[in-house]
Design an enzyme around this catalytic site. Structure first.
Site, PDB file in Angstrom:
ATOM      1  N   ASP A 183      60.886  89.417  -1.448  1.00 45.65           N
ATOM      2  CA  ASP A 183      61.027  88.512  -0.211  1.00 45.65           C
ATOM      3  C   ASP A 183      61.808  87.669  -0.067  1.00 45.65           C
ATOM      4  OD1 ASP A 183      59.315  87.252  -1.309  1.00 45.65           O
ATOM      5  OD2 ASP A 183      57.727  87.153   0.188  1.00 45.65           O
ATOM      6  N   ASP A 212      62.828  82.315   1.434  1.00 45.60           N
ATOM      7  CA  ASP A 212      61.589  82.948   0.690  1.00 45.60           C
ATOM      8  C   ASP A 212      60.590  83.246   1.951  1.00 45.60           C
ATOM      9  OD1 ASP A 212      59.277  84.136  -0.382  1.00 45.60           O
ATOM     10  OD2 ASP A 212      59.331  82.548  -1.888  1.00 45.60           O
ATOM     11  N   LEU A 213      60.537  84.518   2.436  1.00 46.88           N
ATOM     12  CA  LEU A 213      60.026  84.905   3.575  1.00 46.88           C
ATOM     13  C   LEU A 213      58.208  84.446   3.421  1.00 46.88           C
ATOM     14  CD1 LEU A 213      61.259  88.423   4.359  1.00 46.88           C
ATOM     15  CD2 LEU A 213      62.008  86.334   5.318  1.00 46.88           C
TER      16      LEU A 213
END
Length: 766
Positions: A414, A371-372
Site C-alpha cells: 500500500d 503510505d495508505l
C-alpha cells in the site's frame, strides 16, 4: 520516129546543162578547196582523239567488268562455301514446302545425306509432336509476309528428336509471287535444357518465395515494384498485378512507430550504401486498407554479374505479436501489474533523472512517499480481492489529482511514490494535501461494508544540493513514517533538524547495517531452555533459538535494537532465512543425534506471506540432514491471524514432514480462541504479560488458567513465557501448565556453549 528522137534530145540537153552547172560550181569552189580540206582534217583528228578516248574508257570498263565478274565469281564461291559450311542449317523450300536445296549443316542436323533431303517435304523431318505447330506456322499468311521464327522439335534419323529454332523469309518475283521459302534451322537443345533448368530454378525460387513467412518485394533501379510474394500482398494490401509499376514508397508505406514520420528513400539509401541495410527497429507498415503491422525489414541491392544495378529486394516480416509481447514484457518490467503504475525500479530511474536535472539545470522537483492508512483492515476483513480493487480505485483517484508530467508509482503493498516534476515546494505541498483530502473523503464499498482509508505523505524537495536517489528515498520514507507518528492522514516535509526524522533515519541506517550483517554472517544464535514442569518419561530437551547481532565494534545487540527496524523495512524475511539455514546446519554440527534435543525457530509474519519460504525450508531440511521431528517453528498469534490462510497451509505442509509448531504470545490478540481451532499447532506459548504478573494479578492468573485449559481440551501442550521466579513456577505447576521458559529456568546462552554443556553432562553421566 520523130517522137522517139525528141526525148533523147531533151536528155542530152539536160545532161549538158548539168555538166555546165557542175563545172561552173567546181570552178567557183576551186578557190575554197584548201580550207575545206583543212577543216576536214581537223574534224578527222578530233574524231580520232575521241575514238581513242572511248577505246580507253571501253578498255577500262571491260577491265572493271572483268574484275566485277571475278569478284562475283569469288563472292559466289564464298557464298557457296558459307552456305555449305555455315553453323546454321539452310533450306530452300518451294511454296509447297518441298526442299529444293540445303546445306551440309542442315543435313548433319537431320543426320542424313544432302541427296536424301532434296525433293522431300520438310514436314517429313518434323517430329510428330510439332507437326501441328509446323503447319500452323508455315501456312500462316502473316508468317509468309514477314520474317519470323518459331521453336519446333525436328526428328533426326531413327526418329531421335531435338529442339530447333526455325526462321523463314520468302523470295518473291516482281509481282510478289513466292518463288522460294528460305528457311534456317539451328539446334537449341542445349539452350532449351538451360532454359528448363532456369525455369525449374525460378519455379523453386517462386515456390520458396511464396511459401516463406516473410514478405518480399523487388524493384528496378528506379524503385518501381516488379515483384511481390503472397505475404507481401497480404501485409501491404496490394495485389502483385496492381503493385507492379508503382513506386516502392506507394506500395510499401512504412512509418516510425514513435515519431509517425514516413521512412523514405529506401532504394536510394540501399544503393548508395551498396550493402544490406536495416530500416528503423520500430517500423510500422500501413497497408492499403489502413491496417497496421509492426515489421522487421531489410533492403539489399540486386546486381547483375557485371555489377550493373538491377534494383533492390525488400524482405520484411510481421512482428506485431512479438513486438507486442516485447512491449508487454517491457511494460511489465517497468510497471505494476495491479495498478498499471510504474514500479519502484522505473520510478527510481526517473527520480535519478530528476536529480541530474536539478543539478545541471538548477530546476526544482519534489518527491512524495505515500503510505495508505487502514488499508490492512480491508485486506483482513474482506480479502485480497477487495484490497486489490481498492488499490485500483485509489490509483485512479490519485492520478486525477496530479499533473500529466508527474509520475505516480506503486512501490509495493500500500505504498506509492510520486515525483512532481518542475514543482516548487509550496506547490508540491498543496498537491500533497489535496491527495490527503481526496483519499480521506473517499469511501470504498465492498459487499455490505463501507470502508474509509487515509494516506500519510512524506515530502522531500529535490534541488541542486540533493546528493542522490538513495538519500532522497530514505528521507521521503522517514518523513512518511513521521507523518504516521504525528497522527496519520497528513503531509510531513523532511527537515534535517526534525528529531522524529532523525530517529527514522537512524532506523534506515540500521537496516543497511542489517543487510551487511546478513552478508557478513554477523548474527549469533543463542539458546534458552524450555523446561517441563511435571516429571515424565520423555527425555526430550527443548530450546528456543534466540538471535543476537554483532555490531561493527564487536558488541552484542539484543533483538529489540534491530528487529523493529527490520520489521518496519521488510528485512525479517531475509533474517528468518539466515536463522533457519544457520540453525539447521549448526544443529547437525553441534548436537548428538542420539539425544532428543528439540529446537524452536521463530518466524515473522512477513515470512509467512512469502510463498517461497516453504520450499526453502524443505530444501534446507534436506540439505542439513536434520530429522524434521527435532524442529519446532514458533509463529506469533498476531502473525498467524494476519496471514491465516498462509499460516494454515505452511503449518500443514511442514507437519506432514514431521515438524512441530508453537503459537507464540498466545492471548495477546483479540480473537485468540476463535482462530485457535483453525491452527493445527502442537504448543501454545502463553503470553508473558499474563505470566509475569500472575502472582499479584488474579485476572492474569485466570487468563493463564483459561489458556492452559483450552489448550489441553484441544490436545495442545502449553508453555508459559517470562517465568522469572520460583513462585511463578509453583503456581504454573499447580495449574497444570506443561512447560516453563524464562530467567528462572535458564538464561540465553550461545548455541556452542549449550552444545558443549550437553556434551560434558553426557560424558559425566556415562
Amino acid at each position: 520516129m520523130a517522137q522517139t528522137t525528141q526525148p533523147s534530145k531533151q536528155k542530152r540537153r539536160l545532161a549538158k546543162l548539168a555538166k555546165t552547172i557542175i563545172f561552173d560550181q567546181i570552178h567557183k569552189n576551186s578557190q575554197q578547196v584548201p580550207s575545206i580540206f583543212e577543216h576536214l582534217s581537223n574534224q578527222i583528228n578530233s574524231l580520232s582523239e575521241q575514238l581513242k578516248t572511248q577505246q580507253a574508257e571501253l578498255k577500262n570498263k571491260t577491265q572493271l567488268l572483268n574484275n566485277r565478274q571475278q569478284a562475283l565469281i569469288s563472292a559466289n564461291e564464298k557464298y557457296n562455301d558459307l552456305y555449305e559450311s555455315a553453323p546454321i542449317g539452310y533450306f530452300n523450300l518451294s511454296q509447297q514446302g518441298v526442299i529444293l536445296n540445303t546445306n551440309a549443316k542442315a543435313a548433319a542436323l537431320l543426320n542424313r545425306e544432302k541427296e536424301q533431303l532434296i525433293g522431300m517435304p520438310l514436314s517429313s523431318f518434323i517430329h510428330h509432336t510439332s507437326l501441328a505447330a509446323y503447319y500452323d506456322y508455315i501456312r500462316n499468311p502473316k508468317t509468309l509476309r514477314l520474317e519470323s521464327s518459331c521453336e519446333l522439335k525436328f526428328a533426326r534419323k531413327y526418329g531421335v528428336p531435338f529442339d530447333a529454332l526455325m526462321e523463314i523469309s520468302c523470295k518473291r518475283n516482281k509481282q510478289g509471287a513466292i518463288l522460294e521459302i528460305l528457311t534456317l534451322i539451328s539446334d537449341i537443345t542445349e539452350r532449351k535444357a538451360y532454359e528448363q533448368a532456369l525455369i525449374a530454378e525460378m519455379d523453386r525460387a517462386q515456390v520458396t518465395l511464396h511459401s516463406i513467412g516473410d514478405g518480399v518485394i523487388t524493384t528496378d533501379a528506379d524503385g518501381i515494384v516488379d515483384y511481390m510474394n503472397p505475404i507481401a500482398e497480404h501485409l501491404t494490401g496490394w495485389s502483385t498485378e496492381n503493385a507492379i509499376g508503382n513506386s516502392l514508397q506507394t506500395v510499401f508505406h512504412v512509418i516510425n512507430e514513435q515519431t509517425h514520420k514516413p521512412i523514405v528513400n529506401v532504394v536510394t539509401k540501399c544503393l548508395r550504401a551498396n550493402q544490406v541495410i536495416s530500416l528503423d527497429t520500430e517500423c510500422v507498415l500501413i497497408g492499403k486498407n489502413g491496417q497496421r503491422f509492426a515489421i522487421q525489414n531489410s533492403v539489399a541491392p540486386l546486381r547483375g554479374r557485371n555489377g550493373n544495378v538491377l534494383g533492390v529486394v525488400v524482405v520484411f516480416s510481421n512482428v506485431t505479436e512479438a513486438r507486442s509481447m516485447a512491449q508487454q514484457i517491457a511494460h511489465q518490467a517497468t510497471h505494476d501489474s495491479l495498478t498499471g503504475l510504474v514500479n519502484r525500479r522505473e520510478f527510481e530511474k526517473r527520480l535519478n533523472k530528476a536529480v541530474i536535472s536539478a543539478k545541471e539545470n538548477n530546476t526544482q522537483h519534489c518527491l512524495c512517499y505515500l503510505d495508505l492508512d487502514q488499508f490492512k483492515i480491508v485486506n483482513d476483513t474482506s480479502g485480497h480481492v477487495a484490497g486489490d480493487d481498492l488499490l485500483r480505485k485509489l490509483t485512479l483517484l490519485l492520478k486525477s489529482k496530479i499533473r500529466d508530467r508527474d509520475t505516480l508509482a506503486r512501490h509495493g503493498g500500500d505504498e506509492f511514490g510520486l515525483l512532481l516534476a518542475n514543482c516548487p515546494l509550496d506547490q508540491a505541498y498543496k498537491i500533497a494535501n489535496s491527495l490527503v483530502a481526496a483519499v480521506r473523503n473517499f469511501h470504498f464499498e465492498w459487499g455490505q461494508r463501507t470502508f474509509g482509508v487515509g494516506v500519510s505523505i512524506g515530502l522531500v524537495p529535490i534541488s541542486n544540493k540533493t546528493n542522490g536517489t538513495a538519500e532522497l528515498m530514505s528521507q521521503a520514507d522517514v518523513a512518511c513514517y513521521t507523518a504516521k507518528d504525528l497522527g496519520r492522514n497528513q503531509v510531513h516535509i523532511y527537515q534535517n533538524e526534525d528529531n522524529k526524522l532523525a530517529q527514522r533515519h537512524t532506523e534506515i541506517l540500521r537496516v543497511a547495517d542489517l543487510t551487511d550483517s546478513i552478508k557478513a554472517n554477523r548474527f549469533r544464535l543463542y539458546c534458552q531452555m524450555i523446561q517441563p514442569l511435571s516429571p515424565n518419561d520423555d527425555e526430550t530437551v527443548h530450546y528456543e533459538l534466540l538471535l543476537r547481532s554483532i555490531d561493527t565494534d564487536g558488541k552484542i545487540e539484543l533483538p529489540r535494537n534491530f528487529i523493529p527496524a527490520a520489521e518496519r523495512y521488510g528485512m525479517m524475511a531475509a533474517i528468518d532465512r539466515w536463522v533457519i539455514n544457520a540453525a539447521l546446519h549448526r544443529y547437525m554440527a553441534l548436537f548428538d543425534l542420539s539425544k532428543k534435543i528439540n529446537i524452536a525457530i521463530n518466524l515473522s509474519g512477513n515470512s509467512l506471506a512469502d510463498s517461497s519460504l516453504l520450499p526453502f525450508v524443505r530444501n534446507t531440511l534436506t540439505d542439513s540432514g536434520i530429522p524434521a521431528q527435532r524442529v519446532c517453528f514458533e509463529i506469533t498469534e498476531t502473525a498467524a491471524i494476519s496471514n491465516l490462510e498462509q499460516a494454515c497451509h505452511f503449518i500443514s505442509e511442514l507437519k506432514d514432514l514431521g515438524c512441530q509448531f508453537a503459537l507464540d504470545d498466545f492471548g495477546s490478540g483479540l480473537s485468540s480462541f476463535t482462530y485457535l481451532k483453525n491452527l493445527p499447532v502442537d504448543y501454545l506459548k502463553i503470553d508473558g504479560s499474563f505470566v509475569k504478573d500472575m502472582i499479584d494479578d488474579p485476572i492474569n492468573e485466570a487468563m493463564v488458567a483459561a489458556i492452559n485449559e483450552v489448550g489441553h481440551v484441544m490436545g495442545i501442550k502449553t508453555i508459559a513465557e517470562c517465568v522469572e521466579n520460583q513462585a511463578i513456577i509453583k503456581q504454573l505447576t499447580r495449574l497444570g501448565v506443561d512447560y516453563a521458559q524464562g530467567y528462572a529456568i535458564g538464561t540465553p546462552l550461545p548455541i556452542d556453549v549449550v552444545a558443549n554443556n550437553l556434551n560434558r553432562l553426557t560424558m559425566a553421566t556415562a
